[in-house]
Design an enzyme around this catalytic site. Structure first.
Site, short mmCIF file in Angstrom:
data_model
loop_
_atom_site.label_atom_id
_atom_site.label_comp_id
_atom_site.label_asym_id
_atom_site.label_seq_id
_atom_site.Cartn_x
_atom_site.Cartn_y
_atom_site.Cartn_z
N HIS A 308 0.86 -1.19 0.00
CA HIS A 308 0.00 0.00 0.00
C HIS A 308 0.89 1.22 0.00
CE1 HIS A 308 -3.18 2.80 1.13
NE2 HIS A 308 -4.02 1.86 0.77
N ASP A 365 -7.99 -5.29 0.25
CA ASP A 365 -8.51 -6.09 -0.85
C ASP A 365 -8.12 -7.56 -0.79
OD1 ASP A 365 -9.89 -4.08 -2.22
OD2 ASP A 365 -8.00 -3.24 -2.89
N1 CMC Z 1 4.06 -7.51 -4.99
C1 CMC Z 1 5.40 -7.51 -5.18
N2 CMC Z 1 6.18 -6.42 -5.02
C2 CMC Z 1 5.59 -5.29 -4.65
C3 CMC Z 1 4.21 -5.20 -4.42
C4 CMC Z 1 3.43 -6.37 -4.61
N3 CMC Z 1 2.11 -6.35 -4.41
N4 CMC Z 1 3.89 -3.95 -4.07
C5 CMC Z 1 5.03 -3.26 -4.07
N5 CMC Z 1 6.07 -4.07 -4.42
C6 CMC Z 1 7.49 -3.69 -4.47
C7 CMC Z 1 7.81 -2.89 -5.71
O1 CMC Z 1 8.18 -3.72 -6.79
C8 CMC Z 1 8.95 -2.04 -5.20
O2 CMC Z 1 10.11 -2.84 -5.16
P1 CMC Z 1 11.57 -2.16 -5.44
O3 CMC Z 1 11.75 -1.15 -4.33
O4 CMC Z 1 12.53 -3.30 -5.38
O5 CMC Z 1 11.48 -1.52 -6.80
C9 CMC Z 1 8.57 -1.73 -3.75
O6 CMC Z 1 7.74 -2.85 -3.35
C10 CMC Z 1 7.77 -0.45 -3.57
O7 CMC Z 1 6.68 -0.49 -4.48
P2 CMC Z 1 5.97 0.76 -5.12
O8 CMC Z 1 5.33 0.37 -6.41
O9 CMC Z 1 6.92 1.91 -5.14
O10 CMC Z 1 4.87 1.06 -4.04
P3 CMC Z 1 3.67 2.02 -4.28
O11 CMC Z 1 3.45 2.71 -3.00
O12 CMC Z 1 3.87 2.86 -5.48
O13 CMC Z 1 2.49 1.01 -4.65
C11 CMC Z 1 0.61 -0.35 -4.60
C12 CMC Z 1 1.44 0.68 -3.84
C13 CMC Z 1 -0.65 -0.62 -3.79
C14 CMC Z 1 0.17 0.22 -5.97
C15 CMC Z 1 1.46 -1.63 -4.79
O14 CMC Z 1 1.85 -2.14 -3.53
C16 CMC Z 1 0.71 -2.69 -5.59
O15 CMC Z 1 0.75 -2.67 -6.81
N6 CMC Z 1 0.04 -3.65 -4.88
C17 CMC Z 1 -0.79 -4.63 -5.55
C18 CMC Z 1 -2.11 -4.00 -5.95
C19 CMC Z 1 -3.03 -3.78 -4.77
O16 CMC Z 1 -3.21 -4.65 -3.93
N7 CMC Z 1 -3.67 -2.61 -4.75
C20 CMC Z 1 -4.68 -2.28 -3.72
C21 CMC Z 1 -4.25 -1.15 -2.86
S1 CMC Z 1 -5.32 -1.01 -1.42
C22 CMC Z 1 -6.85 -0.56 -2.02
C23 CMC Z 1 -6.92 0.85 -2.48
O17 CMC Z 1 -6.39 1.74 -1.83
O18 CMC Z 1 -7.61 1.07 -3.48
#
Ligand code: CMC
Length: 427
Positions: A308, A365
Site C-alpha cells: 500500500h 482487498d
Molecule cells: N508484490 C510484489 N512487489 C511489490 C508489491 C506487490 N504487491 N507492491 C510493491 N512491491 C514492491 C515494488 O516492486 C517495489 O520494489 P523495489 O523497491 O525493489 O522496486 C517496492 O515494493 C515499492 O513499491 P511501489 O510500487 O513503489 O509502491 P507504491 O506505494 O507505489 O504502490 C501499490 C502501492 C498498492 C500500488 C502496490 O503495492 C501494488 O501494486 N500492490 C498490488 C495491488 C493492490 O493490492 N492494490 C490495492 C491497494 S489497497 C486498495 C486501495 O487503496 O484502493
C-alpha cells in the site's frame, strides 16, 4: 547538466528564502511551498505525490506506519463493530455521529432519494450486456448530471447536502442495475423497510417472482465492507473527485471521474485481481512459485492485495475483513479453498525478506474478494461494491472542497520535450 541542490534547513527564524512549516492535528507536518515559484522561480517536483499534501482535510486520518485509520477521529475497528454504513456516511459528510433525530431525518432523506429516474434505467439498454459494471457505472453516474444540473446550485449549502445524499442513496440501485442488466433480470426497486445493505442485496439477487429473504449475517457483513471502504483520505479516486470538483463541475460528473479512477487494478480493481490471482495459483503447493514471480523484477506479476502506498504495516481493515470472511463461510457452511490459499500466501509472504524489507502487508482487498464471492457476488461486481461504499467518502470530500476557496487545482510540470522549432523546417 550538473545536478544542483537546494538545502532546506528547519529553523525557528524566518530568513529570506525560508518557507513556513504547517502542522496538522495528527501526522507529519508539511512545508508550505505555495509561494515557492513566486519567490524563487522554482517548482516542486513530486510525481506520484509521495511527499505532497494536496489539501487540508478534517475527514479521515491514516497513520500508515502504525496501521491506524480514523474517520472523523473514530477508529475504523470501533465503527466496524458498533456502527452501520448510513451512520458512517452521515459522520463523514457532516463531521459528527447523528443524534437519534438527525439519524431519523437522514434515513428519511436517503429513503426519499434512493430511486432512479425511470429514464435513467433506459440508459442501461444502450450498453453491451457483457460490459463491465464499472464501465456502466461511470456512464450512468455521469449521465445523472443531466438530470440534476440546472436545479442545483453548488454555492448553496443545502443544495450541496441534497446532491451528496442523492449520490449515497442512489448508488446501490445504480450498481445493482449494472449487474441485473448484464444477466438479463428485471431490476427491483429499493424497499424502505430494509436497511441500506439489505436493500442492496435484494436489488442484486432478488427476482420479482419470489420473495427474497435477506440473510442478516450477509447483510451485516456487507454493511461492514461498506464501512471499511467508505473513505481513505487522499487516495487516487478521491483526489480525482477533488481535482474535477475544483473547477466547479457538476458533482455527479465528479463522482463519475472518481469511479473511473477506482476501477484500476492498483486501486479498487485489486479485489477482483486478488481473486483471479488466487484462482491462478490454484493450490497451496504453487504458492512458492507465485512468491518467486512477485519478487522477480523481470516479471510484471505482483502479489495483488499486498502493499500500500501509505500502510507500511498491517492495513487495519484487512483484519476485520478476514474475520468477516471466516464468519460468513462458517455461517454458510462453505469451505472456500481460496481462503486457505490466501492465508498460506499471507503467512509465507510475511516471513519473506523481500516483503519484510519493503514493508508489504496484506491490504483491504486481500480478503474482501473471498468474502464477496462467498456472499454470491460475481467477480466483476467487487469493485462496484467498493464504489457504492466509497461514494460516502467522495461526496464528503466534495462537500469539504466546496467550503474552501483555493480555486481550481492546476498542477505544473517539468517540460522535457523539444525546444522551439518551426514548421518551415519540417523534413
Ligand atoms: N508484490 C510484489 N512487489 C511489490 C508489491 C506487490 N504487491 N507492491 C510493491 N512491491 C514492491 C515494488 O516492486 C517495489 O520494489 P523495489 O523497491 O525493489 O522496486 C517496492 O515494493 C515499492 O513499491 P511501489 O510500487 O513503489 O509502491 P507504491 O506505494 O507505489 O504502490 C501499490 C502501492 C498498492 C500500488 C502496490 O503495492 C501494488 O501494486 N500492490 C498490488 C495491488 C493492490 O493490492 N492494490 C490495492 C491497494 S489497497 C486498495 C486501495 O487503496 O484502493
Amino acid at each position: 547538466m550538473a545536478t544542483k541542490y537546494v538545502n532546506a534547513v528547519l529553523s525557528e527564524q524566518q530568513g529570506d528564502g525560508s518557507l513556513p512549516v504547517i502542522d496538522g492535528v495528527l501526522g507529519p507536518s508539511a512545508v508550505d511551498i505555495q509561494t515557492l515559484y513566486a519567490r524563487h522561480s522554482l517548482l516542486a517536483f513530486d510525481p506520484g505525490f509521495r511527499s505532497t499534501a494536496a489539501c487540508k482535510s478534517a475527514i479521515t486520518f491514516v497513520d500508515g506506519d502504525k496501521g491506524i485509520l480514523l474517520y472523523r477521529g473514530y477508529p475504523i475497528e470501533e465503527l466496524a463493530e458498533h456502527s452501520d454504513f448510513v451512520e458512517v456516511a452521515y459522520l463523514l459528510m457532516r463531521g459528527e455521529l447523528p443524534t437519534p433525530l438527525q439519524r431519523k431525518n437522514f434515513d428519511e432523506a436517503v429513503g426519499s432519494h434512493n430511486l432512479l429516474h425511470e429514464q435513467v434505467l433506459s440508459f442501461y439498454r444502450g450498453f453491451r450486456r457483457d460490459a463491465h459494471p464499472m464501465a456502466v457505472m461511470v456512464g450512468v453516474v455521469g449521465a445523472l448530471s443531466a438530470f440534476y444540473h440546472d436545479v442545483m446550485n453548488i454555492r448553496d449549502a443545502n443544495d450541496r447536502q441534497i446532491a451528496a445524499t442523492r449520490l449515497v442513496a442512489k448508488m446501490p440501485m445504480i450498481a445493482a442495475a449494472s449487474y441485473t442488466y448484464s444477466v438479463g433480470r428485471p431490476q427491483r426497486y429499493p424497499n424502505n423497510k430494509l436497511d441500506y445493505a439489505s436493500n442492496f442485496l435484494q436489488m442484486m439477487f432478488g427476482t420479482p417472482n419470489r420473495e427474497y429473504i435477506v440473510d442478516p449475517v450477509l447483510a451485516r457483513a456487507l454493511d461492514v465492507i461498506f464501512i471499511l471502504h467508505a473513505d481513505h483520505e487522499q487516495n487516487a479516486s478521491t483526489s480525482t473527485v477533488r481535482l474535477a470538483a475544483s473547477s466547479g463541475a457538476n458533482p455527479f460528473a465528479c463522482i463519475a471521474a472518481g469511479i473511473a479512477s477506482l476501477w484500476g487494478p492498483a486501486h479498487g480493481g485489486a479485489n477482483e485481481a486478488v481473486l483471479k490471482m488466487l484462482m491462478e495459483i490454484g493450490s497451496v503447493e504453487n504458492i512458492p512459485k507465485a512468491i518467486a514471480r512477485a519478487k522477480d523484477k523481470g516479471d510484471a506479476f505482483r502479489l495483488m492485495g499486498f502493499g500500500h502506498r501509505i500502510y507500511k504495516n498491517f492495513d487495519p481493515r484487512s483484519r476485520v475483513i478476514q474475520a468477516q470472511a471466516k464468519k460468513v463461510l462458517a455461517h454458510l457452511g462453505k469451505d472456500d479453498p481460496l481462503l486457505e490459499i490466501a492465508m498460506h500466501l499471507e503467512e509465507i509472504a510475511l516471513k519473506d525478506e523481500y516483503f519484510i524489507e519493503r514493508k508489504l502487508y496484506p491490504n483491504v482487498d486481500f480478503y474482501s474478494g473471498i468474502l464477496l464471492r462467498a456472499m454470491g457476488f460475481p467477480m466483476n461486481m467487487f469493485t462496484a461494491v467498493f464504489a457504492v461504499a466509497r461514494t460516502a467518502g467522495w461526496v464528503s470530500h466534495w462537500l469539504e472542497l466546496q467550503e474552501e476557496s483555493h480555486g481550481i487545482d492546476r498542477p505544473r510540470q517539468i517540460y522535457v520535450g523539444k525546444t522551439l522549432r518551426h514548421y518551415s523546417e519540417k523534413k
